[in-house]
Structure formats: structure tokens, C-alpha cells
Design a protein around this motif. Structure first.
Motif, mmCIF file in Angstrom:
data_model
loop_
_atom_site.group_PDB
_atom_site.id
_atom_site.type_symbol
_atom_site.label_atom_id
_atom_site.label_comp_id
_atom_site.label_asym_id
_atom_site.label_seq_id
_atom_site.Cartn_x
_atom_site.Cartn_y
_atom_site.Cartn_z
ATOM 1 N N ILE A 78 0.866 -1.176 0.000
ATOM 2 C CA ILE A 78 0.000 0.000 0.000
ATOM 3 C C ILE A 78 0.904 1.228 0.000
ATOM 4 O O ILE A 78 1.735 1.397 0.894
ATOM 5 C CB ILE A 78 -0.929 0.045 1.227
ATOM 6 N N ASP A 99 -2.568 -0.927 -3.589
ATOM 7 C CA ASP A 99 -3.512 0.099 -3.152
ATOM 8 C C ASP A 99 -2.700 1.336 -2.787
ATOM 9 O O ASP A 99 -1.470 1.294 -2.717
ATOM 10 C CB ASP A 99 -4.310 -0.405 -1.939
ATOM 11 N N TYR A 100 -3.390 2.450 -2.564
ATOM 12 C CA TYR A 100 -2.714 3.668 -2.131
ATOM 13 C C TYR A 100 -3.623 4.434 -1.179
ATOM 14 O O TYR A 100 -4.853 4.326 -1.235
ATOM 15 C CB TYR A 100 -2.336 4.561 -3.320
ATOM 16 N N ARG A 113 -7.882 -0.625 5.397
ATOM 17 C CA ARG A 113 -7.299 -0.981 4.098
ATOM 18 C C ARG A 113 -6.306 -2.145 4.257
ATOM 19 O O ARG A 113 -6.267 -3.058 3.423
ATOM 20 C CB ARG A 113 -6.575 0.219 3.492
ATOM 21 N N LEU A 117 -6.876 -5.771 2.476
ATOM 22 C CA LEU A 117 -5.916 -6.284 1.503
ATOM 23 C C LEU A 117 -5.355 -7.637 1.943
ATOM 24 O O LEU A 117 -5.177 -8.548 1.123
ATOM 25 C CB LEU A 117 -4.783 -5.281 1.296
#
Length: 226
Positions: A78, A99-100, A113, A117
Motif C-alpha cells: 500500500i 492500493d494507495y 485498508r 488487503l
């Protein structure tokens, strides 16, 4: 149950401390690195379940680190970025980030998040290791739930690359570089055509699930959704 390890790569001490506290309170083991030069070697030598990677770092930036890590590991990544321009987010995804999260962010959102993930990664690995999804590299065939479909060399190469990293988004440029290692000039339309034919074969002969998903403006990813 063994605690999962998260590597936090962040040079802003206040942010790193807050993230570490939230993760540890949720049962994760946490390693913090504040210099980009130290990250790749550490990942090579240690087992880690997820990496939180800041883009702006001393020594080596996060985008370069992401690219180097992806050369030998599919650990979930991430990106943490203060850059809000779309091109920066897309570049991170093209280099292999999963992801970010844009700064400033809520630690609770970041934690959510991370957990999402990790769940996604675990679920996909379970699916791919249950002998219901098999790829035969000698015959260019894929088998799923007792059904078999034959693919062209290029179709097989695309599917193999995507399915080995479920959820990871690959740009058309990355796909071209992987399936045509001789650096020939290939248009995006050619890749889209191969993807279209591959999807058709999978849907018609293997499963009615959509396995290859388009990510608007970026590329494609493999998702074996229930």
C-alpha cells in the motif's frame, strides 16, 4: 495464531509512530524503516505480510522501491502519498502497488485498508492452492473445477501473469513487456484484443465468472470472485 508482520516505510516519525501504534493495538507485528536505501535488502532477508510504503523518502523514493521489490516478491504493498495527482497514483499501481492512501489519512481507514488487503490476499491464495485452478505450461491449458480450456501462447502468458498475483493491477505496458520480451512494438489495442479473446474462452468453456477485470485508465487484474 501467529501475528502478521507489517513493514512501515515512513520517514516522518510522528506518522510512523501513530501507524505503528494502531497496527500493534490490532495485533500486528510492526517494523519501521525511515530510509529508502534500507528497504529492499530488509524485505529480501525477512518474512513480511504487507508493506506500507511512503512515496517521498530519503535515499530512494517509494516508487523505485516498489519496482525493485516487485522484481522478486508479490508481498501486498500500500503506497502512502501526499501527491494527489492522478498520474502519481496510476504510476504507483503500474509499478505493482496493490492500493494507495493519500495523506493526510485517518489511521482507522488505513487499518481497514490493511486488513482488507490481507484478507483478499489470503482468500485468493487459498483459491489458487485448492487444486481447482491449475495451469499446464506444457500444453498451454488451464483447468478449473474439472473443466479444461486450451489457449494460445500469448493468451496463456497473459493469464499466467495475472493469476499469479490476484488483485494486482497490470498496465498494458507491463503486459506487453512480459508477453513480448523481445521488445517488439505492440499497440495497446493488440493487448486489448488478446484480453477480449481470453475472456471469451474462459467465459464460454471454463466458468461464467468474470476472472479478468478492467481497471479504467490503468489496465487489468485477475479476481476469482465467488
Amino acid at each position: 495464531m501467529t501475528a502478521q508482520t507489517v513493514l512501515v516505510v515512513e520517514d516522518e516519525i510522528k506518522i510512523a509512530n501513530i501507524v505503528q501504534e494502531y497496527l500493534e493495538d490490532s495485533g500486528f507485528k510492526v517494523k519501521v524503516i525511515d530510509n529508502g536505501l534500507d528497504v529492499v535488502d530488509w524485505v529480501k532477508k525477512h518474512s513480511v505480510d504487507l508493506v506500507l510504503l511512503d512515496v517521498m523518502l530519503p535515499g530512494k523514493d517509494g516508487l523505485q522501491i516498489c519496482k525493485e521489490v516487485r522484481a522478486f516478491s508479490q508481498v501486498p504493498i500500500i503506497m502512502l502519498t501526499a501527491k494527489v495527482e492522478e498520474i502519481d497514483r496510476i504510476l504507483g499501481l503500474e509499478l505493482g502497488a496493490d492500493d494507495y492512501v493519500c495523506k493526510p489519512f485517518s489511521p482507522r481507514e488505513l487499518l481497514a485498508r490493511v486488513k482488507a488487503l490481507l484478507r483478499r490476499s489470503a482468500n485468493h491464495n487459498e483459491h489458487l492452492n485448492d487444486d481447482i485452478w491449475q495451469m499446464d505450461e506444457e500444453r498451454y491449458q488451464v483447468r478449473y473445477q474439472g473443466k479444461t480450456v486450451g489457449l494460445s501462447l500469448v493468451e496463456f502468458a497473459i493469464l499466467k501473469l495475472l493469476s499469479e498475483s490476484p488483485g494486482r493491477i497490470y498496465s498494458r505496458t507491463q503486459l506487453i513487456g512480459s508477453i513480448y520480451p523481445d521488445n517488439r512494438v505492440v499497440s495497446d489495442r493488440t493487448v486489448d484484443s488478446h484480453i477480449k479473446k481470453l475472456r471469451h474462452k474462459l467465459a464460454e468453456e471454463l466458468t461464467d465468472k468474470e476472472l479478468i477485470h478492467s481497471v479504467y485508465g490503468v489496465g487489468y487484474k485477475f479476481e476469482m470472485l465467488a
